[in-house]
Design a protein around this motif. Structure first.
Motif, PDB file in Angstrom:
ATOM      1  N   LEU A   1       5.604 -13.746 -17.830  1.00 48.02           N
ATOM      2  CA  LEU A   1       6.615 -12.742 -17.486  1.00 48.02           C
ATOM      3  C   LEU A   1       6.597 -11.540 -18.415  1.00 48.02           C
ATOM      4  O   LEU A   1       7.022 -10.448 -18.033  1.00 48.02           O
ATOM      5  CB  LEU A   1       8.007 -13.385 -17.508  1.00 48.02           C
ATOM      6  CG  LEU A   1       8.354 -14.221 -16.279  1.00 48.02           C
ATOM      7  CD1 LEU A   1       9.564 -15.092 -16.555  1.00 48.02           C
ATOM      8  CD2 LEU A   1       8.620 -13.320 -15.082  1.00 48.02           C
ATOM      9  N   ALA A   2       6.084 -11.718 -19.630  1.00 45.00           N
ATOM     10  CA  ALA A   2       6.057 -10.616 -20.593  1.00 45.00           C
ATOM     11  C   ALA A   2       4.968  -9.602 -20.303  1.00 45.00           C
ATOM     12  O   ALA A   2       4.895  -8.576 -20.981  1.00 45.00           O
ATOM     13  CB  ALA A   2       5.883 -11.166 -22.004  1.00 45.00           C
ATOM     14  N   GLY A   3       4.118  -9.867 -19.315  1.00 45.36           N
ATOM     15  CA  GLY A   3       3.127  -8.879 -18.927  1.00 45.36           C
ATOM     16  C   GLY A   3       1.718  -9.397 -18.780  1.00 45.36           C
ATOM     17  O   GLY A   3       0.861  -8.716 -18.206  1.00 45.36           O
ATOM     18  N   GLU A   4       1.445 -10.639 -19.263  1.00 46.27           N
ATOM     19  CA  GLU A   4       0.078 -11.147 -19.144  1.00 46.27           C
ATOM     20  C   GLU A   4      -0.230 -11.656 -17.746  1.00 46.27           C
ATOM     21  O   GLU A   4      -1.387 -11.825 -17.379  1.00 46.27           O
ATOM     22  CB  GLU A   4      -0.171 -12.245 -20.180  1.00 46.27           C
ATOM     23  CG  GLU A   4      -0.186 -11.716 -21.600  1.00 46.27           C
ATOM     24  CD  GLU A   4      -1.145 -12.478 -22.501  1.00 46.27           C
ATOM     25  OE1 GLU A   4      -1.986 -13.238 -21.997  1.00 46.27           O
ATOM     26  OE2 GLU A   4      -1.042 -12.282 -23.719  1.00 46.27           O
ATOM     27  N   GLY A   5       0.793 -11.954 -16.977  1.00 44.82           N
ATOM     28  CA  GLY A   5       0.588 -12.308 -15.575  1.00 44.82           C
ATOM     29  C   GLY A   5       0.278 -13.754 -15.316  1.00 44.82           C
ATOM     30  O   GLY A   5       0.770 -14.346 -14.343  1.00 44.82           O
TER      31      GLY A   5
ATOM     32  N   ARG B   1      -7.745  -9.987 -14.147  1.00 48.85           N
ATOM     33  CA  ARG B   1      -7.263  -8.923 -13.248  1.00 48.85           C
ATOM     34  C   ARG B   1      -5.976  -8.298 -13.787  1.00 48.85           C
ATOM     35  O   ARG B   1      -5.800  -7.083 -13.746  1.00 48.85           O
ATOM     36  CB  ARG B   1      -7.023  -9.478 -11.846  1.00 48.85           C
ATOM     37  CG  ARG B   1      -8.275  -9.837 -11.076  1.00 48.85           C
ATOM     38  CD  ARG B   1      -7.925 -10.097  -9.613  1.00 48.85           C
ATOM     39  NE  ARG B   1      -9.042 -10.589  -8.848  1.00 48.85           N
ATOM     40  CZ  ARG B   1      -9.016 -10.794  -7.542  1.00 48.85           C
ATOM     41  NH1 ARG B   1      -7.890 -10.542  -6.861  1.00 48.85           N
ATOM     42  NH2 ARG B   1     -10.067 -11.245  -6.903  1.00 48.85           N
ATOM     43  N   TRP B   2      -5.080  -9.159 -14.275  1.00 49.06           N
ATOM     44  CA  TRP B   2      -3.836  -8.635 -14.846  1.00 49.06           C
ATOM     45  C   TRP B   2      -4.134  -7.769 -16.067  1.00 49.06           C
ATOM     46  O   TRP B   2      -3.530  -6.706 -16.257  1.00 49.06           O
ATOM     47  CB  TRP B   2      -2.903  -9.788 -15.236  1.00 49.06           C
ATOM     48  CG  TRP B   2      -2.117 -10.347 -14.089  1.00 49.06           C
ATOM     49  CD1 TRP B   2      -2.501 -11.355 -13.249  1.00 49.06           C
ATOM     50  CD2 TRP B   2      -0.818  -9.947 -13.654  1.00 49.06           C
ATOM     51  NE1 TRP B   2      -1.512 -11.601 -12.323  1.00 49.06           N
ATOM     52  CE2 TRP B   2      -0.473 -10.762 -12.547  1.00 49.06           C
ATOM     53  CE3 TRP B   2       0.086  -8.993 -14.100  1.00 49.06           C
ATOM     54  CZ2 TRP B   2       0.741 -10.628 -11.881  1.00 49.06           C
ATOM     55  CZ3 TRP B   2       1.309  -8.861 -13.440  1.00 49.06           C
ATOM     56  CH2 TRP B   2       1.620  -9.670 -12.340  1.00 49.06           C
ATOM     57  N   CYS B   3      -5.072  -8.199 -16.908  1.00 52.70           N
ATOM     58  CA  CYS B   3      -5.441  -7.419 -18.092  1.00 52.70           C
ATOM     59  C   CYS B   3      -6.021  -6.076 -17.691  1.00 52.70           C
ATOM     60  O   CYS B   3      -5.694  -5.035 -18.285  1.00 52.70           O
ATOM     61  CB  CYS B   3      -6.457  -8.182 -18.934  1.00 52.70           C
ATOM     62  SG  CYS B   3      -5.783  -9.639 -19.745  1.00 52.70           S
ATOM     63  N   ALA B   4      -6.908  -6.077 -16.689  1.00 52.75           N
ATOM     64  CA  ALA B   4      -7.517  -4.831 -16.244  1.00 52.75           C
ATOM     65  C   ALA B   4      -6.465  -3.883 -15.680  1.00 52.75           C
ATOM     66  O   ALA B   4      -6.514  -2.660 -15.909  1.00 52.75           O
ATOM     67  CB  ALA B   4      -8.591  -5.122 -15.206  1.00 52.75           C
ATOM     68  N   MET B   5      -5.506  -4.422 -14.964  1.00 48.42           N
ATOM     69  CA  MET B   5      -4.442  -3.586 -14.416  1.00 48.42           C
ATOM     70  C   MET B   5      -3.612  -2.964 -15.533  1.00 48.42           C
ATOM     71  O   MET B   5      -3.272  -1.777 -15.490  1.00 48.42           O
ATOM     72  CB  MET B   5      -3.545  -4.416 -13.500  1.00 48.42           C
ATOM     73  CG  MET B   5      -2.424  -3.620 -12.838  1.00 48.42           C
ATOM     74  SD  MET B   5      -1.414  -4.616 -11.701  1.00 48.42           S
ATOM     75  CE  MET B   5      -0.571  -5.694 -12.873  1.00 48.42           C
ATOM     76  N   ALA B   6      -3.312  -3.764 -16.565  1.00 47.54           N
ATOM     77  CA  ALA B   6      -2.522  -3.243 -17.690  1.00 47.54           C
ATOM     78  C   ALA B   6      -3.276  -2.152 -18.432  1.00 47.54           C
ATOM     79  O   ALA B   6      -2.698  -1.145 -18.857  1.00 47.54           O
ATOM     80  CB  ALA B   6      -2.166  -4.383 -18.636  1.00 47.54           C
ATOM     81  N   GLN B   7      -4.609  -2.323 -18.587  1.00 51.31           N
ATOM     82  CA  GLN B   7      -5.401  -1.339 -19.312  1.00 51.31           C
ATOM     83  C   GLN B   7      -5.563  -0.034 -18.545  1.00 51.31           C
ATOM     84  O   GLN B   7      -5.707   1.034 -19.141  1.00 51.31           O
ATOM     85  CB  GLN B   7      -6.770  -1.929 -19.639  1.00 51.31           C
ATOM     86  CG  GLN B   7      -6.721  -3.036 -20.683  1.00 51.31           C
ATOM     87  CD  GLN B   7      -8.016  -3.799 -20.787  1.00 51.31           C
ATOM     88  OE1 GLN B   7      -9.008  -3.499 -20.110  1.00 51.31           O
ATOM     89  NE2 GLN B   7      -8.022  -4.832 -21.634  1.00 51.31           N
TER      90      GLN B   7
END
Length: 324
Positions: free
Chosen positions: A102-106, A307-313
C-alpha cells in the motif's frame, strides 16, 4: 520485492505429523538467488492488532497454552511457546507485506500465512490466527488515519483465496462486513466439510484440470468486479490445487498453476490495485513439487512488482514552487 519471513520459528511437531513445516525453509532457499527479493524478518502481531479480529479470551489462551484440548486438536498443532510465537509472526508478516504494498511498491509477500480456517474465537486446519483478516482490518484503520482514505466509504479489501480448501474462517469473520469481499475457489468435497458462505464461492469437482479451473477463475473475477470495487487485494496463492498435492484432489499442472497466478496479478495490475500475497496450503507427495510451484508463483509476483517499480520511476516529478 519485500518478502517477510519467520522461518526460524519451527514448531516441535511429533514424528509423522502431516504438516510439511520444512517447506518454508526450502522455499526461502529456492528463492535465495533472486536478486530482487529483499528479505525481512516478520515482527509479531500485537494483542491489539489480533483483537481487531479475534476474541481476547482466544488470544490469551493461545499465548499461555490454556486453550481447551478439543479446540487445540482442531488446530492440528500441539501447543508450545514456538507455536504461539510463530502464529503471531505469521500474522505480522502479512501486516507488513500489506503496508509495503500500500505504501507504493504495489506487491509484497509473506512466505507463509494464508491461515484462513481461523475464526474469531477458535482456530482449525493448521490455522491459529487469521492473518488475512487481521491485515485487512488493520490496513483499513491505518489507511484512514493517514488521511489516504478521505472518502465517503471505508477502504475496500478483496481477499482472493485460491487455496484448495474453502476459507471458512475468513468468510465467517467478514460475513456482515460490506467493506471486505471474500472470494474462494475450492474443492467441493474437500475440507472443511461444513463450509461458510463467502461473498463468492466457486466449488470445483475432484479431478478439476487447468482449463476448467481457469474458466472458473475468470468467472469469479468477473463476479468480484461486478459486485465490488476494491482498493487493495490480499491473495492466498495456495499450492494445493496442484496435481501433486496429497490433500488437494484437483489436477492443475505446473503451467496451470502459473497461469492462475498470472491471471490474478494481471487482474490487479490492470486496476492498479496493490496486492499482498501469502502462500497458504501446499502438501505435495513430494515436497519438492510444492516448493517448485510456489517458486514459480514468486517469479510471477516479481514480474508484476517490477511493473510497479517501472511505473513509479516513469511518473513525473512534482515541480517545486519557488518560495514567495
Amino acid at each position: 520485492m519485500q518478502v517477510f519471513y519467520a522461518t526460524q520459528f519451527v514448531l516441535p511437531l511429533p514424528a509423522g505429523h502431516r504438516f510439511p513445516m520444512e517447506k518454508y525453509r526450502l522455499l526461502r532457499e529456492a528463492l535465495a538467488a533472486e536478486p530482487d527479493i529483499r528479505w525481512q524478518q516478520a515482527e509479531p502481531a500485537s494483542d491489539g492488532e489480533l483483537a481487531l479480529v479475534h476474541t481476547p479470551d482466544y488470544i490469551q489462551a493461545i499465548e499461555h497454552g490454556t486453550l481447551d484440548p478439543a479446540l487445540q486438536r482442531e488446530i492440528g498443532f500441539p501447543w508450545s511457546p514456538q507455536m504461539a510465537e510463530r502464529a503471531r509472526r505469521s500474522v505480522g508478516a502479512t501486516i507488513q507485506a500489506s503496508r509495503v504494498a500500500l505504501a507504493g511498491e504495489g506487491v509484497a509477500a509473506n512466505i507463509a500465512g494464508g491461515t484462513h480456517h481461523a475464526y474469531a474465537h477458535k482456530g482449525g486446519g493448521f490455522c491459529v490466527f487469521n492473518d488475512a483478516a487481521v491485515a485487512a482490518r488493520l490496513m483499513q484503520v491505518e489507511w484512514a488515519r493517514r488521511g489516504t482514505a478521505a472518502r465517503a466509504r471505508p477502504v475496500r479489501v478483496a481477499i482472493i483465496d485460491l487455496d484448495v480448501h474453502q476459507g471458512n474462517g475468513t468468510a465467517a469473520i467478514f460475513r456482515d462486513d460490506p467493506s471486505v469481499f471474500t472470494l474462494s475457489l475450492h474443492g467441493a468435497r474437500n475440507f472443511p466439510f461444513r463450509k461458510e458462505p463467502s461473498d463468492c464461492d466457486v466449488e470445483l469437482p475432484d479431478g478439476c484440470r487447468d482449463a476448467e479451473y481457469l474458466e472458473a477463475l475468470e468467472w469469479a473475477l468477473g463476479e468480484l468486479e461486478r459486485r465490488f470495487t476494491p482498493d487493495f487485494v490480499i491473495y492466498l496463492a495456495g499450492a494445493d490445487p496442484h496435481e501433486g498435492d496429497r490433500l488437494g484432489r484437483l489436477k492443475l499442472s505446473d503451467d496451470g498453476m502459473e497461469a492462475r497466478d498470472r491471471r490474478v496479478f494481471e487482474w490487479a495490475w490492470q486496476r492498479r490495485l496493490p496486492l499482498a500475497m501469502t502462500m497458504a496450503g501446499g502438501y505435495g507427495h513430494d515436497i519438492a513439487s510444492t516448493v517448485r510451484v510456489q517458486r514459480r508463483t514468486y517469479v510471477v509476483a516479481l514480474a508484476y512488482w517490477r511493473r510497479w517499480c517501472a511505473m513509479a520511476q516513469s511518473a513525473p516529478t512534482p515541480q517545486r514552487r519557488p518560495p514567495p
